[in-house]
Design an enzyme around this catalytic site. Structure first.
Site, PDB file in Angstrom:
ATOM      1  N   TYR A   6     -23.728-107.443 -98.304  1.00 42.47           N
ATOM      2  CA  TYR A   6     -22.836-106.276 -98.229  1.00 42.47           C
ATOM      3  C   TYR A   6     -23.309-105.283 -97.160  1.00 42.47           C
ATOM      4  O   TYR A   6     -22.518-104.528 -96.605  1.00 42.47           O
ATOM      5  CB  TYR A   6     -22.730-105.589 -99.600  1.00 42.47           C
ATOM      6  CG  TYR A   6     -21.771-106.328-100.514  1.00 42.47           C
ATOM      7  CD1 TYR A   6     -20.435-105.983-100.574  1.00 42.47           C
ATOM      8  CD2 TYR A   6     -22.217-107.405-101.282  1.00 42.47           C
ATOM      9  CE1 TYR A   6     -19.545-106.681-101.378  1.00 42.47           C
ATOM     10  CE2 TYR A   6     -21.334-108.110-102.094  1.00 42.47           C
ATOM     11  CZ  TYR A   6     -20.005-107.743-102.135  1.00 42.47           C
ATOM     12  OH  TYR A   6     -19.133-108.444-102.929  1.00 42.47           O
ATOM     13  N   GLU A  59     -20.116-109.845-109.548  1.00 39.57           N
ATOM     14  CA  GLU A  59     -20.654-111.127-109.061  1.00 39.57           C
ATOM     15  C   GLU A  59     -21.976-111.468-109.760  1.00 39.57           C
ATOM     16  O   GLU A  59     -22.231-112.628-110.095  1.00 39.57           O
ATOM     17  CB  GLU A  59     -20.800-111.084-107.527  1.00 39.57           C
ATOM     18  CG  GLU A  59     -19.433-111.169-106.841  1.00 39.57           C
ATOM     19  CD  GLU A  59     -19.336-110.482-105.471  1.00 39.57           C
ATOM     20  OE1 GLU A  59     -20.373-110.367-104.787  1.00 39.57           O
ATOM     21  OE2 GLU A  59     -18.218-110.063-105.098  1.00 39.57           O
TER      22      GLU A  59
HETATM   23  C1  HEM Z   1     -16.631-104.289-100.059  1.00 40.60           C
HETATM   24  C2  HEM Z   1     -16.820-105.385 -99.342  1.00 40.60           C
HETATM   25  C3  HEM Z   1     -15.891-106.571 -99.381  1.00 40.60           C
HETATM   26  C4  HEM Z   1     -14.544-106.617 -99.608  1.00 40.60           C
HETATM   27  C5  HEM Z   1     -13.596-105.476 -99.877  1.00 40.60           C
HETATM   28  C6  HEM Z   1     -14.149-108.012 -99.529  1.00 40.60           C
HETATM   29  C7  HEM Z   1     -12.857-108.467 -99.708  1.00 40.60           C
HETATM   30  C8  HEM Z   1     -12.498-109.803 -99.745  1.00 40.60           C
HETATM   31  C9  HEM Z   1     -11.173-110.287-100.044  1.00 40.60           C
HETATM   32  C10 HEM Z   1      -9.952-109.426-100.345  1.00 40.60           C
HETATM   33  C11 HEM Z   1     -11.215-111.627-100.010  1.00 40.60           C
HETATM   34  C12 HEM Z   1     -10.036-112.593-100.259  1.00 40.60           C
HETATM   35  C13 HEM Z   1      -9.961-112.911-101.736  1.00 40.60           C
HETATM   36  C14 HEM Z   1      -8.836-113.851-102.035  1.00 40.60           C
HETATM   37  O1  HEM Z   1      -9.002-115.044-101.825  1.00 40.60           O
HETATM   38  O2  HEM Z   1      -7.779-113.380-102.443  1.00 40.60           O
HETATM   39  C15 HEM Z   1     -12.561-112.013 -99.695  1.00 40.60           C
HETATM   40  C16 HEM Z   1     -12.987-113.307 -99.531  1.00 40.60           C
HETATM   41  C17 HEM Z   1     -14.205-113.631 -98.957  1.00 40.60           C
HETATM   42  N1  HEM Z   1     -15.242-112.772 -98.705  1.00 40.60           N
HETATM   43 FE1  HEM Z   1     -15.262-110.796 -99.028  1.00 40.60          FE
HETATM   44  N2  HEM Z   1     -15.252-108.770 -99.248  1.00 40.60           N
HETATM   45  C18 HEM Z   1     -16.328-107.943 -99.156  1.00 40.60           C
HETATM   46  C19 HEM Z   1     -17.630-108.319 -98.907  1.00 40.60           C
HETATM   47  C20 HEM Z   1     -18.018-109.581 -98.524  1.00 40.60           C
HETATM   48  C21 HEM Z   1     -19.349-109.969 -98.163  1.00 40.60           C
HETATM   49  C22 HEM Z   1     -20.579-109.062 -98.184  1.00 40.60           C
HETATM   50  C23 HEM Z   1     -19.316-111.288 -97.806  1.00 40.60           C
HETATM   51  C24 HEM Z   1     -20.457-112.148 -97.302  1.00 40.60           C
HETATM   52  C25 HEM Z   1     -20.816-112.159 -96.041  1.00 40.60           C
HETATM   53  C26 HEM Z   1     -17.951-111.741 -97.979  1.00 40.60           C
HETATM   54  C27 HEM Z   1     -17.504-113.014 -97.752  1.00 40.60           C
HETATM   55  C28 HEM Z   1     -16.263-113.497 -98.142  1.00 40.60           C
HETATM   56  C29 HEM Z   1     -15.872-114.880 -97.998  1.00 40.60           C
HETATM   57  C30 HEM Z   1     -16.706-116.013 -97.409  1.00 40.60           C
HETATM   58  C31 HEM Z   1     -14.567-114.973 -98.527  1.00 40.60           C
HETATM   59  C32 HEM Z   1     -13.680-116.221 -98.587  1.00 40.60           C
HETATM   60  C33 HEM Z   1     -13.001-116.290 -97.248  1.00 40.60           C
HETATM   61  C34 HEM Z   1     -11.953-117.355 -97.141  1.00 40.60           C
HETATM   62  O3  HEM Z   1     -11.863-118.238 -98.003  1.00 40.60           O
HETATM   63  O4  HEM Z   1     -11.216-117.278 -96.148  1.00 40.60           O
HETATM   64  N3  HEM Z   1     -17.203-110.680 -98.418  1.00 40.60           N
HETATM   65  N4  HEM Z   1     -13.329-110.879 -99.540  1.00 40.60           N
END
Ligand code: HEM
Ligand SMILES: Cc1cc2nc3c(=O)[nH]c(=O)nc-3n(C[C@H](O)[C@H](O)[C@H](O)COP(=O)(O)OP(=O)(O)OC[C@H]3O[C@@H](n4cnc5c(N)ncnc54)[C@H](O)[C@@H]3O)c2cc1C
Length: 426
Positions: free
Chosen positions: A98, A140
Site C-alpha cells: 500500500y 485482507e
Molecule cells: C487504497 C488502495 C487500493 C485501492 C482503492 C484498490 C482498488 C482496487 C480495485 C477497485 C480493484 C478491482 C476489484 C474488482 O475486481 O472489482 C483492485 C484490484 C487489484 N488490486 Fe487494488 N487497490 C488498492 C491497493 C492495491 C495494492 C497495494 C496492490 C498491490 C500492489 C493492489 C493490487 C491489485 C491487483 C493485482 C488487483 C487485480 C487486478 C486485475 O485483476 O486486473 N491494489 N484494486
C-alpha cells in the site's frame, strides 16, 4: 473517521479529482510498472491493463469511497471494500504494498492537478487514501487468517485429474492438491485465481469460479475460451488453458476467495434464486451442487439465459441437480433455440445423465423458452436471496426487472467476471 477539515477540502475538490481520475490512474500505473515491473509478473492482469478496465475500477472505487465518506464520515461501504479485499487476497496483495501504491498514486495526482494540489488538499486526500487502505488491509488480514495462509502466500500446486469438453468453447478442469493434502475450505459461489506462465515468461493471474460442490475434496473450474473479436486479441489465459492443459498437468491455484457466496446457516431455509447468462452459470452450478450435496430442501429457482442449448455449459448437470433437489425448478431462455431434431438429440443425451430422486418424487424440472430472459409472470419469493452473474448489460437489465418485481436491492448479490465497473455507481 474523516476529519471535518478534510471533509470540507475533499468535498470542494472531489469534482476536480473525480474528473481527472482517468488520467491520474493511467499515469499511476504507467509510472508504477516502469519502476516496479515485478508487479506485472504474477499479480496484475495485463489484459485489464490493456483494456483500461482495471484503471476505471480503481478510479471508480476511490470516487465511490470518498463520496460515501462525505455522506457519512463514519461509514465503511462494505460491498465495495469486501469485493476489493477478496480480489486482493486472491492475487496475494500484502500491506507493505500500500505504501508503493500510495507513492505512485499521489505522484500522479500531483502531476495531473499541478498547483491545485496544495499541502492542505494533499493532506485531505491522504486521509481518504489511508482510511480506505486501512479498511482493506484489515479485511485482507482477516481473509488470510481465515484461509490459514501467510499474507500473500496463497499459491499451491494442483493436479488436473480430468479435463472435460462442455461445449465447443468451454472446458472443465477437475483438480486435486498436488501434495495429496486436503483441499482448503471454500464456500459455494467463491472463486480461485489461476496463475500461469505465458510464452514470454511473464506469469498471469485470472479468477475462475468453483463450478462443483466446494465441500468435495476436488475442485472444478469451467473456462470459456475468449476468442478474438474486432480489434481485440484472443484472451491469453483462457486460450492457454484450452490449448495446453490436460489431465496429469499441474496448475497453480490460489486459496478460494470471493464475497458472493451462499451464506449458511444464517439464511438456511430461505429461498434462493440463481440468475445467470452464458459462462456466468459457473458459480450457480457450484451453489446448486452444494445444495444437492447437503440434501437441501430450500426453494430454489434457477434462471439461465444463453445463445443456444449447445452453447449452454453444464446444462445437463444443472438439469440433473435441479431434478435432485425437491424444492428446485429451472427456466432457461435461448436466443437461438436449436432446430427440433438437434434439440431431440441433446435431450436424449441429457436424459441418460438424469438421476432419480431418492424419494422417487418428480421435481418441477426445467422449462425452456426462446428469446431473452424475461421475468414477467414468474413468481419470485420476496424473501429470496438472489445470486446474479453474467455480462454487465445482462445484469443491469435483470437487476432492474428484479427490483421492479419487489426484490430489495440488498437481497441481490452479484459477481462480475472482471474488474467491477458497476459497483461504485450502484
Ligand atoms: C487504497 C488502495 C487500493 C485501492 C482503492 C484498490 C482498488 C482496487 C480495485 C477497485 C480493484 C478491482 C476489484 C474488482 O475486481 O472489482 C483492485 C484490484 C487489484 N488490486 Fe487494488 N487497490 C488498492 C491497493 C492495491 C495494492 C497495494 C496492490 C498491490 C500492489 C493492489 C493490487 C491489485 C491487483 C493485482 C488487483 C487485480 C487486478 C486485475 O485483476 O486486473 N491494489 N484494486
Ligand atoms: C470473480 C471472477 C470469476 C470468474 N469466473 C470465471 C469462470 O468461472 N469461467 C470463465 O471462463 N471465466 C471466469 N472469469 C473470467 C476470467 O477470469 C478471465 O477474465 C477470462 O478467462 C479471460 O481471460 P483471458 O486471459 O483469456 O483474457 P485476457 O487476455 O485477460 O483478455 C480479456 C479481454 O481483454 C481484451 N484485450 C486483451 N488485450 C487487449 C488489448 N491490447 N486491447 C484491447 N483489448 C484487449 C481481450 O480481447 C479480451 O476480450 C471470472 C472472473 C472473475 C473476476
Amino acid at each position: 473517521m474523516l476529519s471535518e477539515e478534510s471533509a470540507a477540502v475533499v468535498r470542494a475538490t472531489l469534482p476536480a479529482v473525480a474528473g481527472a481520475l482517468d488520467e491520474i490512474t493511467t499515469r499511476f500505473y504507467g509510472a508504477m510498472f516502469r519502476d516496479r515491473p515485478e508487479l506485472l509478473d504474477g499479480m496484475f492482469n495485463r489484459g485489464n491493463q490493456a483494456s483500461g478496465a482495471q484503471r476505471r475500477a480503481l478510479a471508480g472505487s476511490i470516487a465511490g469511497f470518498a463520496t460515501a465518506l462525505l455522506d457519512d464520515p463514519d461509514t465503511r461501504p462494505d460491498t465495495l471494500l469486501d469485493r476489493i479485499a477478496h480480489k486482493h487476497a486472491a492475487v496475494g496483495v500484502t500491506d507493505d504494498q500500500y505504501t508503493i501504491v500510495h507513492k505512485y498514486l499521489f505522484g500522479a495526482i500531483a502531476e495531473v492537478l499541478g498547483d491545485a494540489v496544495t499541502p492542505e488538499v494533499a493532506a485531505a486526500w491522504d486521509e481518504v487514501y489511508w482510511l480506505m487502505a486501512g479498511a482493506l488491509i484489515g479485511r485482507e488480514a482477516r481473509l488470510y487468517q481465515d484461509a490459514g495462509v501467510t499474507p500473500g502466500e496463497v499459491w499451491r500446486p494442483w493436479t488436473v485429474v480430468e479435463r472435460r469438453t462442455e461445449t465447443p468453447d468451454t472446458v472443465s478442469f477437475l483438480l486435486r492438491p498436488a501434495d495429496g493434502g486436503p483441499a482448503p475450505r471454500a464456500r459455494a459461489g467463491q472463486y480461485v485465481s489461476v496463475r500461469v506462465r505465458m510464452a514470454d515468461g511473464v506469469r498471469q493471474v485470472r479468477q475462475y469460479s468453483l463450478s462443483s460442490d466446494p465441500g468435495d475434496g476436488l475442485r472444478r473450474i469451467t473456462v470459456k475460451r475468449v476468442a478474438a473479436a474486432e480489434g481485440t486479441p484472443d484472451g491469453e489465459v483462457s486460450t492457454l488453458l484450452h490449448e495446453q492443459v490436460s489431465a496429469g498437468d499441474e496448475l497453480t491455484l490460489s486459496a478460494p476467495f470471493g464475497d458472493v457466496f451462499l451464506d449458511e446457516p444464517a439464511d438456511a431455509g430461505s429461498p434462493v434464486v440463481l440468475v445467470s447468462a452464458g459462462i456466468g452459470c459457473t458459480p450457480m452450478t457450484g451453489i446448486l451442487a452444494h445444495l444437492a450435496a447437503v440434501d437441501s430442501t430450500r426453494p430454489v429457482l434457477v434462471l439461465h439465459a444463453d445463445r443456444s442449448p449447445a452453447d449452454h455449459a453444464l446444462r445437463a448437470e444443472t438439469r440433473a441437480l435441479v431434478d435432485r433437489l425437491p424444492g428446485a425448478r429451472a427456466v432457461c431462455w435461448y436466443e437461438h433455440p436449436e432446430p427440433a431434431e438437434a434439440t431431440e438429440a441433446i435431450e436424449a443425451a441429457e436424459a441418460s445423465q438424469q438421476v432419480e430422486r431418492a424419494d422417487g418424487a418428480e421435481g418441477a424440472g426445467t422449462e425452456f423458452r426462446s428469446g431473452l430472459m424475461d421475468l414477467d409472470g414468474l413468481e419470485l419469493a420476496q424473501d429470496a436471496t438472489v445470486f446474479l452473474c453474467g455480462p454487465l448489460p445482462f445484469m443491469r437489465a435483470v437487476r432492474g426487472q428484479l427490483l421492479a418485481a419487489g426484490i430489495p436491492a440488498r437481497s441481490i448479490r452479484y459477481e462480475v467476471f472482471g474488474p467491477d465497473l458497476w459497483l461504485p455507481a450502484s
